[in-house]
Design an enzyme around this catalytic site. Structure first.
Site, PDB file in Angstrom:
ATOM      1  N   GLU A  37      19.767 -20.537   6.094  1.00 25.63           N
ATOM      2  CA  GLU A  37      19.726 -19.524   6.379  1.00 25.63           C
ATOM      3  C   GLU A  37      19.969 -18.536   5.486  1.00 25.63           C
ATOM      4  OE1 GLU A  37      23.252 -18.198   9.109  1.00 25.63           O
ATOM      5  OE2 GLU A  37      22.769 -16.751   9.189  1.00 25.63           O
ATOM      6  N   ARG A 266      26.562 -34.536   6.979  1.00 28.62           N
ATOM      7  CA  ARG A 266      26.060 -34.132   5.578  1.00 28.62           C
ATOM      8  C   ARG A 266      27.322 -34.383   4.327  1.00 28.62           C
ATOM      9  NH1 ARG A 266      27.070 -28.540   7.414  1.00 28.62           N
ATOM     10  NH2 ARG A 266      27.693 -27.432   5.111  1.00 28.62           N
ATOM     11  N   LYS A 276      28.743 -22.731   2.170  1.00 24.59           N
ATOM     12  CA  LYS A 276      27.646 -21.471   1.763  1.00 24.59           C
ATOM     13  C   LYS A 276      28.966 -19.995   1.456  1.00 24.59           C
ATOM     14  CE  LYS A 276      24.109 -21.467   4.022  1.00 24.59           C
ATOM     15  NZ  LYS A 276      22.567 -20.843   4.096  1.00 24.59           N
TER      16      LYS A 276
HETATM   17  P1  ATP Z   1      25.866 -21.769   7.252  1.00 22.33           P
HETATM   18  O1  ATP Z   1      27.191 -22.055   7.848  1.00 22.33           O
HETATM   19  O2  ATP Z   1      25.642 -20.563   6.799  1.00 22.33           O
HETATM   20  O3  ATP Z   1      24.409 -22.390   8.097  1.00 22.33           O
HETATM   21  P2  ATP Z   1      24.637 -23.671   6.056  1.00 22.33           P
HETATM   22  O4  ATP Z   1      25.482 -24.963   5.551  1.00 22.33           O
HETATM   23  O5  ATP Z   1      24.310 -24.986   7.477  1.00 22.33           O
HETATM   24  O6  ATP Z   1      25.293 -22.981   6.434  1.00 22.33           O
HETATM   25  P3  ATP Z   1      21.422 -23.324   6.547  1.00 22.33           P
HETATM   26  O7  ATP Z   1      20.996 -22.038   5.080  1.00 22.33           O
HETATM   27  O8  ATP Z   1      21.607 -23.042   7.517  1.00 22.33           O
HETATM   28  O9  ATP Z   1      23.523 -23.449   5.591  1.00 22.33           O
HETATM   29  O10 ATP Z   1      20.665 -24.779   5.787  1.00 22.33           O
HETATM   30  C1  ATP Z   1      19.852 -25.241   6.069  1.00 22.33           C
HETATM   31  C2  ATP Z   1      20.124 -26.482   6.415  1.00 22.33           C
HETATM   32  O11 ATP Z   1      20.410 -27.323   5.332  1.00 22.33           O
HETATM   33  C3  ATP Z   1      20.448 -27.056   7.105  1.00 22.33           C
HETATM   34  O12 ATP Z   1      19.394 -27.784   8.329  1.00 22.33           O
HETATM   35  C4  ATP Z   1      21.460 -27.036   7.518  1.00 22.33           C
HETATM   36  O13 ATP Z   1      21.591 -28.818   7.684  1.00 22.33           O
HETATM   37  C5  ATP Z   1      21.355 -28.644   5.651  1.00 22.33           C
HETATM   38  N1  ATP Z   1      22.866 -28.326   5.050  1.00 22.33           N
HETATM   39  C6  ATP Z   1      23.733 -27.508   4.738  1.00 22.33           C
HETATM   40  N2  ATP Z   1      24.527 -27.813   4.224  1.00 22.33           N
HETATM   41  C7  ATP Z   1      24.181 -29.426   4.254  1.00 22.33           C
HETATM   42  C8  ATP Z   1      24.947 -30.453   3.585  1.00 22.33           C
HETATM   43  N3  ATP Z   1      26.409 -30.308   2.463  1.00 22.33           N
HETATM   44  N4  ATP Z   1      24.587 -31.353   3.487  1.00 22.33           N
HETATM   45  C9  ATP Z   1      23.272 -31.853   3.787  1.00 22.33           C
HETATM   46  N5  ATP Z   1      22.459 -30.698   4.579  1.00 22.33           N
HETATM   47  C10 ATP Z   1      22.442 -29.819   4.226  1.00 22.33           C
HETATM   48 MG    MG Z   2      23.029 -23.358   9.137  1.00 22.59          MG
END
Ligand code: ATP
Ligand code: MG
Length: 555
Positions: A37, A266, A276
């Site tokens: 995102e 994660r 984030k």
């Molecule tokens: P938000 O809360 O803004 O959605 P997010 O950390 O999920 O934050 P995204 O931009 O939606 O951020 O994440 C993109 C991809 O990265 C998603 O598939 C998410 O599952 C993965 N991702 C995000 N944070 C992690 C993490 N700490 N470890 C592994 N994968 C992650």
């Molecule tokens: Mg997300």
């Protein structure tokens, strides 16, 4: 990056699923996607997801789409779109074809929403958010049906079209899936599919005032693109039921080879946050200098700190992929970069806390050029020119008036050490300022010890580094410590409680002249000091400490 043989990679549960799907003929290629995102910069957790999605697709000779999950215009920005693309490329991965955006499918998503309404599976609901919460029930009690649940299909279509046309205010109504208000999965109690937002979107401008929710857009984006394995983190485990419900209820996608979602744990990292939202607070409240502050666990911060793409990919390899949530040890990340730089980083000398060393028996006006290896274990990296003269700088920590014990291997009065890549010297006396700080140490050198041991068999135990004074270049060194005092700062909602006030120490010293044109973001080993790289955002010679030579946290 070299394409790799799937056989060489350690198995994980995702690869096992893929192997099964390929051998059963359910799929004959592997298509994944990375769906950020655009509401922040990528961090080390995203690197895990990137390595998994792009890496798995590459290993199976399939492909991976980069699809921006841009369904919330209020929080998104084109700045983030650009930084995300840059970071993925820097990590060494390429997406298939054009960059994709969920927003480019808004028309298609809308048609599928109408299909669900037409099947009596979706309705426009006018409950306020408070009433919706009350109707939802809780884990012990089933929810209650919304009074709008039985609106006729025709009326719902009219209402949904009116929502799209801007006929309702923000928050006045939403489109919901008609699933099951008594489901034991809370997310299945008639989840919202569309909401109203009068915001200008970075891709679609003002074309839309209704925006699909993640749960609706994600599965459909995957299905439209023909994604086979949709890999996401464990917090979406329950939502998989909505993912499946939506696809199974649409004629185009209720097929055996439709996409499926698989969840992995994660990445959480000690002494860091991978939220984030929390990282943005650190930036907005000026706890750090920006998203790419070298103390940030962002890709851009790690890069500015001197981490290499190889080291980050290697870290992701070392932590592996599983379904068990845990906090990864920061030393795994640090050993990944240390191992990489130990092999690849050019060596040089820098004096971080300088004091002068005067070699009293060395000619006054002579500057002697000397050759030093760029890498002692890799002759192919060649040599560099360093200098020696009567006045050089050594580190304050490398001199004590009196050696504390027999194990002491640095300089002391009447003790000998070797100057790295140069001669053996013996200290005789020193000057201090009024506060007792040592300023200058005087010594003599043994002219017959350049590149060889003393002829009389004296054993010289220690080696210290130095920089010749007339050719030395002033440099600033930024020495970083952990950004947080607590190994698990995520447990605090307000992270500022745990901020380490001493996470940055700035020192002014000298580097050898070969570093005059040091490239930014390329780490050097400053002999005996650690790995450093030139800062990309500063004028002049400013070096960020990437990591020490060995793990000292646990000592
Ligand atoms: P938000 O809360 O803004 O959605 P997010 O950390 O999920 O934050 P995204 O931009 O939606 O951020 O994440 C993109 C991809 O990265 C998603 O598939 C998410 O599952 C993965 N991702 C995000 N944070 C992690 C993490 N700490 N470890 C592994 N994968 C992650
Ligand atoms: Mg997300």
């Amino acid at each position: 990056m070299n394409s790799q043989n799937t056989q060489e990679k350690p198995a994980n549960f995702i690869r096992n699923i893929i192997n099964k799907d390929l051998s059963s003929g359910k799929h004959n290629s592997v298509i994944t996607r990375f769906p950020p995102e655009p509401n922040g910069y990528l961090h080390i957790g995203h690197a895990k997801s990137i390595c998994l999605n792009f890496g798995t697709a590459r290993d199976y000779k399939g492909f991976c789409n980069l699809r921006f999950d841009d369904t919330n215009p209020a929080k998104e920005d084109i700045e983030y779109v650009n930084s995300i693309k840059k970071d993925i490329e820097w990590l060494g991965f390429n997406w298939d074809g054009e960059v994709k955006f969920s927003s480019s499918y808004f028309d298609i998503f809308y048609q599928y929403a109408e299909e669900l309404i037409s099947k009596g599976l979706s309705y426009v609901c006018f409950l306020s958010s408070h009433e919706t919460r009350e109707h939802r029930g809780n884990l012990k009690e089933p929810g209650k049906n919304s009074p709008y649940r039985d609106t006729s299909i025709e009326a719902n279509l009219t209402l949904f079209r009116k929502m799209k046309a801007g006929g309702f205010k923000e928050g006045e109504c939403v489109l919901r899936a008609k699933i099951d208000m008594s489901s034991s999965f809370m997310c299945m109690r008639d989840p919202t599919l569309y909401r109203i937002r009068f915001e200008t979107h970075h891709q679609t401008n003002d074309a839309w005032c209704i925006y699909p929710m993640y749960d609706f857009a994600h599965c459909l984006g995957d299905a439209v693109e023909g994604v086979t394995h949709s890999l996401c983190t464990l917090e979406f485990q329950d939502n998989r039921r909505i993912y499946d419900w939506i696809l199974e209820n649409l004629d185009d996608f209720n097929l055996p080879n439709r996409p499926h979602q698989y969840e992995f744990s994660r990445l959480n990292l000690e002494y860091a946050t991978t939220s984030k939202r929390k990282l943005k607070i650190l930036v907005d409240k000026n706890h750090v200098s920006g998203w790419n502050d070298p103390r940030m666990p962002t890709i851009s911060g790690l890069r500015r700190r001197g981490y290499t793409p190889d080291s980050i990919r290697e870290f992701c390899e070392r932590i592996g992929v599983s379904k068990v949530n845990s906090i990864s040890d920061i030393s795994i990340l640090e050993s990944s970069i240390r191992d990489d730089l130990n092999n690849s980083a050019p060596r040089s000398m820098a004096v971080i806390n300088p004091i002068k060393l005067v070699i009293e028996n060395y000619p006054n006006d002579k500057i002697e050029p000397l050759k030093a290896p760029v890498h002692p274990q890799n002759e192919a990296m060649g040599t560099r020119e360093i200098f020696f003269s009567r006045e050089i700088y050594i580190d304050k920590d490398d001199f004590l008036e009196v050696a504390p014990n027999n194990k002491y291997k640095r300089l002391a009065i009447n003790k000998e050490v070797r100057l790295r890549n140069s001669y053996v010297v013996k200290a005789s006396h020193f000057d201090s300022d009024n506060d007792g700080n040592i300023k200058t140490v005087y010594c003599t050198y043994d002219p017959d010890t350049l590149g060889k041991n003393p002829a009389d068999g004296r054993k010289i135990k220690g080696v210290i580094h130095f920089v010749e004074s007339s050719r030395a270049i002033n440099a600033e060194f930024r020495i970083y410590d952990r950004l947080f005092l607590d190994s698990n700062p995520a447990k605090f909602d307000d992270l500022s409680i745990s901020i380490n006030p001493n996470s940055l120490e700035i020192k002014n010293g000298f580097v050898e002249p070969s570093l005059a044109n040091a490239e930014v973001e390329t780490a050097y080993q400053f002999e005996r000091e650690g790995y450093f790289c030139r800062d990309s955002e500063s004028e002049g010679l400013v070096f960020n400490k990437t990591v020490g030579l060995r793990d000292t946290w646990n000592q």
